[in-house]
Scaffold this active site. Structure first.
Site, mmCIF file in Angstrom:
data_model
loop_
_atom_site.group_PDB
_atom_site.id
_atom_site.type_symbol
_atom_site.label_atom_id
_atom_site.label_comp_id
_atom_site.label_asym_id
_atom_site.label_seq_id
_atom_site.Cartn_x
_atom_site.Cartn_y
_atom_site.Cartn_z
ATOM 1 N N GLY A 198 -34.743 37.495 79.287
ATOM 2 C CA GLY A 198 -34.231 37.088 80.689
ATOM 3 C C GLY A 198 -34.020 35.545 79.733
ATOM 4 O O GLY A 198 -32.730 34.741 79.158
ATOM 5 N N HIS A 237 -33.146 28.228 83.287
ATOM 6 C CA HIS A 237 -31.951 29.099 82.268
ATOM 7 C C HIS A 237 -31.294 29.841 83.303
ATOM 8 O O HIS A 237 -30.177 30.489 83.094
ATOM 9 C CB HIS A 237 -32.687 30.673 81.155
ATOM 10 C CG HIS A 237 -33.341 32.008 82.419
ATOM 11 N ND1 HIS A 237 -34.044 31.450 82.727
ATOM 12 C CD2 HIS A 237 -32.371 33.322 82.480
ATOM 13 C CE1 HIS A 237 -34.460 32.282 83.404
ATOM 14 N NE2 HIS A 237 -33.527 33.449 83.331
ATOM 15 N N ASP A 278 -35.408 35.557 92.275
ATOM 16 C CA ASP A 278 -35.358 34.753 93.015
ATOM 17 C C ASP A 278 -35.635 33.268 93.673
ATOM 18 O O ASP A 278 -35.066 32.865 93.268
ATOM 19 C CB ASP A 278 -37.002 33.837 92.727
ATOM 20 C CG ASP A 278 -37.996 33.483 93.370
ATOM 21 O OD1 ASP A 278 -37.422 33.194 94.542
ATOM 22 O OD2 ASP A 278 -39.170 33.246 92.991
ATOM 23 N N ASP A 300 -27.539 30.326 82.840
ATOM 24 C CA ASP A 300 -26.986 32.102 81.850
ATOM 25 C C ASP A 300 -27.549 32.953 83.272
ATOM 26 O O ASP A 300 -26.443 33.832 83.391
ATOM 27 C CB ASP A 300 -28.484 32.047 81.255
ATOM 28 C CG ASP A 300 -28.388 31.633 79.942
ATOM 29 O OD1 ASP A 300 -27.371 31.283 79.627
ATOM 30 O OD2 ASP A 300 -29.511 31.929 79.738
ATOM 31 N N HIS A 314 -36.839 38.506 88.285
ATOM 32 C CA HIS A 314 -37.042 37.576 87.598
ATOM 33 C C HIS A 314 -38.703 37.332 87.926
ATOM 34 O O HIS A 314 -39.137 38.261 88.683
ATOM 35 C CB HIS A 314 -37.005 35.974 89.002
ATOM 36 C CG HIS A 314 -35.824 35.177 88.588
ATOM 37 N ND1 HIS A 314 -34.449 35.054 89.460
ATOM 38 C CD2 HIS A 314 -34.472 35.557 87.491
ATOM 39 C CE1 HIS A 314 -33.088 34.215 88.990
ATOM 40 N NE2 HIS A 314 -33.560 34.601 87.265
ATOM 41 N N ARG A 342 -21.230 35.811 87.084
ATOM 42 C CA ARG A 342 -19.801 35.511 87.156
ATOM 43 C C ARG A 342 -19.140 36.698 85.935
ATOM 44 O O ARG A 342 -17.876 36.630 86.505
ATOM 45 C CB ARG A 342 -19.742 34.092 86.503
ATOM 46 C CG ARG A 342 -17.988 33.229 86.153
ATOM 47 C CD ARG A 342 -17.720 32.435 86.013
ATOM 48 N NE ARG A 342 -17.879 32.682 84.436
ATOM 49 C CZ ARG A 342 -17.911 32.928 83.797
ATOM 50 N NH1 ARG A 342 -16.058 34.006 83.696
ATOM 51 N NH2 ARG A 342 -17.953 33.060 82.032
ATOM 52 N N ASP A 384 -30.381 37.809 79.913
ATOM 53 C CA ASP A 384 -29.351 37.624 80.444
ATOM 54 C C ASP A 384 -27.548 37.913 79.940
ATOM 55 O O ASP A 384 -26.876 38.451 79.882
ATOM 56 C CB ASP A 384 -29.354 36.248 81.407
ATOM 57 C CG ASP A 384 -30.681 36.898 82.166
ATOM 58 O OD1 ASP A 384 -30.848 37.837 83.050
ATOM 59 O OD2 ASP A 384 -31.516 35.467 82.856
#
Length: 175
Positions: free
Chosen positions: A87, A119, A112, A122, A40, A128, A92
């Site tokens: 991203g 997002h 962060d 995302d 980030h 995950r 991402d």
């Protein structure tokens, strides 16, 4: 017949272990890993400092990164990086797709936790997928240091990957 040979009280454990082992596959990772690097905005400086510190280790691997992070890493490491979109613009998700396709072996994502991201869904999906496909990932410098100092990072490794075929073949008919 086979159950009679299982010590009393261990039947559930045996059945559970047998079921898990039948549902898993393996994936061989070579000594040269494919590593995705993401940060980030408020963590880019920290990731670049970490990458410079680990430059001799990173050059042994294929590196992927989202947009701006990829450009900063190329400049700092003086080497080519597979750059994807930024991203928030889909980078991402691109890294997530590479993980699902088995084309990324590890994820270093300095995110962060104090700053809301537009997002966020995302980001959650990316983490995950790392768990779903059982790839090692680090979300901070300390974990990245532990990951990179593991002897497994520079050797062949056989990773266990869950077999989702039963899930994909499940009956979707409404009852």
């Amino acid at each position: 017949m086979f159950r009679n040979r299982i010590p009393k009280g261990c039947g559930f454990l045996f059945t559970f272990t047998k079921r898990i082992s039948m549902m898993e596959k393996t994936r061989k990772l070579g000594p040269r890993k494919r590593i995705a690097l993401v940060a980030h905005d408020n963590k880019k400086k920290e990731l670049i400092e970490w990458a410079i510190y680990n430059k001799t280790t990173l050059v042994r691997h294929d590196l992927f990164a989202t947009g701006t992070t990829g450009k900063l890493l190329e400049d700092a490491l003086d080497r080519s990086i597979h750059k994807l979109l930024s991203g928030p613009m889909g980078g991402d998700q691109q890294i997530g797709a590479l993980i699902a396709e088995g084309k990324v072996d590890a994820l270093i994502f300095f995110w962060d936790p104090m700053e809301a991201q537009p997002h966020d869904p995302d980001i959650k999906a990316l983490l995950r997928l790392a768990v779903t496909w059982n790839i090692p990932f680090a979300c901070d410098r300390a974990t990245a240091d532990f990951l990179f100092t593991s002897p497994l990072m520079h050797a062949e490794y056989t990773s266990t990957v869950p077999d989702y075929s039963a899930y994909l073949k499940r009956d979707l008919k409404q009852k």
